[in-house]
Write an enzyme that holds these catalytic residues in place. Structure first.
Site, PDB file in Angstrom:
ATOM      1  N   PRO A  97       0.815  -1.218   0.000  1.00 63.72           N
ATOM      2  CA  PRO A  97       0.000   0.000   0.000  1.00 63.72           C
ATOM      3  C   PRO A  97       0.849   1.268   0.000  1.00 63.72           C
ATOM      4  O   PRO A  97       0.335   2.353  -0.220  1.00 63.72           O
ATOM      5  CB  PRO A  97      -0.805  -0.096   1.310  1.00 63.72           C
ATOM      6  CG  PRO A  97      -0.661  -1.491   1.780  1.00 63.72           C
ATOM      7  CD  PRO A  97       0.620  -2.021   1.214  1.00 63.72           C
ATOM      8  N   GLU A 124       3.648  -9.397   9.061  1.00 57.10           N
ATOM      9  CA  GLU A 124       3.526  -7.955   9.287  1.00 57.10           C
ATOM     10  C   GLU A 124       4.259  -7.144   8.222  1.00 57.10           C
ATOM     11  O   GLU A 124       4.069  -5.927   8.107  1.00 57.10           O
ATOM     12  CB  GLU A 124       4.084  -7.577  10.672  1.00 57.10           C
ATOM     13  CG  GLU A 124       3.359  -8.234  11.833  1.00 57.10           C
ATOM     14  CD  GLU A 124       1.859  -8.000  11.795  1.00 57.10           C
ATOM     15  OE1 GLU A 124       1.446  -6.822  11.732  1.00 57.10           O
ATOM     16  OE2 GLU A 124       1.095  -8.989  11.831  1.00 57.10           O
ATOM     17  N   ARG A 162      -3.447  -9.286 -20.449  1.00 55.69           N
ATOM     18  CA  ARG A 162      -4.569  -9.168 -21.386  1.00 55.69           C
ATOM     19  C   ARG A 162      -4.334  -8.100 -22.453  1.00 55.69           C
ATOM     20  O   ARG A 162      -5.063  -8.031 -23.440  1.00 55.69           O
ATOM     21  CB  ARG A 162      -5.877  -8.916 -20.644  1.00 55.69           C
ATOM     22  CG  ARG A 162      -5.893  -7.658 -19.828  1.00 55.69           C
ATOM     23  CD  ARG A 162      -7.119  -7.597 -18.943  1.00 55.69           C
ATOM     24  NE  ARG A 162      -8.354  -7.595 -19.728  1.00 55.69           N
ATOM     25  CZ  ARG A 162      -8.765  -6.565 -20.454  1.00 55.69           C
ATOM     26  NH1 ARG A 162      -8.062  -5.466 -20.486  1.00 55.69           N
ATOM     27  NH2 ARG A 162      -9.891  -6.637 -21.139  1.00 55.69           N
ATOM     28  N   ASP A 177     -12.773  -1.858 -24.310  1.00 56.28           N
ATOM     29  CA  ASP A 177     -12.715  -1.667 -22.871  1.00 56.28           C
ATOM     30  C   ASP A 177     -12.967  -0.254 -22.396  1.00 56.28           C
ATOM     31  O   ASP A 177     -12.665   0.694 -23.084  1.00 56.28           O
ATOM     32  CB  ASP A 177     -11.319  -2.015 -22.360  1.00 56.28           C
ATOM     33  CG  ASP A 177     -11.154  -3.478 -22.144  1.00 56.28           C
ATOM     34  OD1 ASP A 177     -12.108  -4.211 -22.407  1.00 56.28           O
ATOM     35  OD2 ASP A 177     -10.068  -3.855 -21.702  1.00 56.28           O
TER      36      ASP A 177
HETATM   37  C1  9WO Z   1       1.790  -3.084   4.498  1.00 57.89           C
HETATM   38  C2  9WO Z   1       1.652  -1.723   4.684  1.00 57.89           C
HETATM   39  C3  9WO Z   1       0.698  -0.958   5.340  1.00 57.89           C
HETATM   40  C4  9WO Z   1       0.854   0.449   5.347  1.00 57.89           C
HETATM   41  C5  9WO Z   1       1.928   1.023   4.690  1.00 57.89           C
HETATM   42  C6  9WO Z   1       2.867   0.219   4.029  1.00 57.89           C
HETATM   43  C7  9WO Z   1       2.721  -1.126   4.043  1.00 57.89           C
HETATM   44  N1  9WO Z   1       3.473  -2.091   3.479  1.00 57.89           N
HETATM   45  C8  9WO Z   1       2.911  -3.259   3.734  1.00 57.89           C
HETATM   46  C9  9WO Z   1       3.459  -4.483   3.252  1.00 57.89           C
HETATM   47  O1  9WO Z   1       4.369  -4.514   2.455  1.00 57.89           O
HETATM   48  N2  9WO Z   1       2.873  -5.605   3.718  1.00 57.89           N
HETATM   49  C10 9WO Z   1       3.240  -6.927   3.295  1.00 57.89           C
HETATM   50  C11 9WO Z   1       2.391  -7.299   2.083  1.00 57.89           C
HETATM   51  C12 9WO Z   1       2.958  -7.899   4.375  1.00 57.89           C
HETATM   52  C13 9WO Z   1       1.508  -7.884   4.788  1.00 57.89           C
HETATM   53  C14 9WO Z   1       0.617  -8.086   3.585  1.00 57.89           C
HETATM   54  N3  9WO Z   1       1.002  -7.283   2.484  1.00 57.89           N
HETATM   55  C15 9WO Z   1       0.132  -6.488   1.836  1.00 57.89           C
HETATM   56  C16 9WO Z   1       0.214  -5.947   0.565  1.00 57.89           C
HETATM   57  N4  9WO Z   1      -1.028  -6.099   2.346  1.00 57.89           N
HETATM   58  N5  9WO Z   1      -1.661  -5.317   1.475  1.00 57.89           N
HETATM   59  C17 9WO Z   1      -0.935  -5.219   0.383  1.00 57.89           C
HETATM   60  C18 9WO Z   1      -1.363  -4.471  -0.744  1.00 57.89           C
HETATM   61  C19 9WO Z   1      -0.650  -4.517  -1.924  1.00 57.89           C
HETATM   62  C20 9WO Z   1      -1.082  -3.745  -3.014  1.00 57.89           C
HETATM   63  N6  9WO Z   1      -2.191  -2.994  -2.926  1.00 57.89           N
HETATM   64  C21 9WO Z   1      -2.896  -2.954  -1.809  1.00 57.89           C
HETATM   65  C22 9WO Z   1      -2.502  -3.678  -0.688  1.00 57.89           C
END
Ligand code: 9WO
Length: 259
Positions: A97, A124, A162, A177
């Site tokens: 994120p 985490e 795609r 699209d």
């Molecule tokens: C989590 C996170 C939260 C706030 C700011 C930065 C951050 N980095 C991560 C992160 O790299 N987390 C790892 C991957 C481990 C936990 C699960 N992960 C993850 C990736 N959760 N959500 C995403 C994600 C990826 C792309 N778009 C939205 C959410």
């Protein structure tokens, strides 16, 4: 095009390899997806990939070393396969994120490349030293948190694959699209199929007329209507890009006046 996924759950790749448009294209050899498990790059009996966070706090953190060894193995394999060359190596991308948000324009850009090494975090998060040393780019799908990066990586790959030449038939062509330049980033018009009457609801009469020009005009009008109602930001973007004709503007004016 070749994608390499670093993931503790390699089985998740099946979703993309085995189904639908991406599955067919994979079968035809238009792209490949290799999964690499960090556990296979550990040297202890328990195949440990995570450890407790320094400074305390809940949960576990992915250790840097198994991830680094995986990236190195992938780079060697891509070179050996002739996908990359020493002066053109695939980017290492972390799904997070914290990244730049993925858009259709990015997908188009990626479709012109040779793929990427996608790192999927779990727990985490990942030891920052791995990110600092290996990750070229972070990509986000939006402001929400997942339990791992895998689904985000698969979504990213699907959006790129795609668009590869020959992946879509004419019928399902990317030309049709939402977000296609020809549609100037407006939302798609609604779709209908048989029966003509379903639970007392009829199909818009224009679509049954067989009159191609009228159907096209109706769809464009529906597109403008829907996009103005649900995503006025996209209408503004289309206007700024010079993608709206005088007829489009007249249609939008008529909408304004009807409100
Ligand atoms: C989590 C996170 C939260 C706030 C700011 C930065 C951050 N980095 C991560 C992160 O790299 N987390 C790892 C991957 C481990 C936990 C699960 N992960 C993850 C990736 N959760 N959500 C995403 C994600 C990826 C792309 N778009 C939205 C959410």
């Amino acid at each position: 095009m070749r994608f390499d996924l670093i993931t503790l759950f390699p089985d998740m790749c099946a979703a993309l390899r085995e189904h639908g448009v991406s599955g067919r294209a994979h079968q035809r050899g238009l792209w490949t997806l290799h999964a690499w498990n960090p556990r296979d790059f550990t040297h202890d009996a328990h195949r440990t990939v995570d450890d407790r966070p320094f400074g305390g706090g809940p949960g576990m953190v992915m250790m840097a070393e198994p991830l680094a060894l995986a990236v190195q193995a992938i780079r060697a394999d891509r070179l050996q396969a002739g996908v990359d060359s020493p002066d053109q190596v695939a980017p290492v991308v972390l799904l997070s994120p914290a990244g730049q948000v993925h858009h259709q324009a990015q997908a188009r850009g990626w479709a012109g490349g040779t793929g990427a090494i996608l790192v999927c975090g779990r727990y985490e998060g990942i030891d920052q030293r791995f990110i600092d040393h290996y990750v070229d780019q972070q990509v986000s799908l939006g402001d929400f948190v997942l339990s791992g990066g895998e689904l985000a990586a698969l979504v990213l790959i699907d959006s790129v694959v795609r668009l590869l030449p020959g992946v879509l038939h004419d019928a399902e062509s990317a030309e049709q699209d939402s977000f296609n330049p020809a549609l100037t980033g407006l939302l798609d018009s609604p779709h209908y199929t048989r029966p003509e009457v379903w639970r007392d609801q009829v199909v818009p009469e224009t679509l049954l007329s067989g009159h191609h020009a009228r159907i096209q005009a109706w769809r464009r009008q529906q597109s403008l209507h829907l996009t103005q109602a649900e995503r006025p930001d996209l209408v503004e973007q289309a206007r700024a890009a010079g993608g709206l004709s005088r007829q489009d503007e007249a249609c939008l004016d008529a909408l304004d006046k009807a409100r």
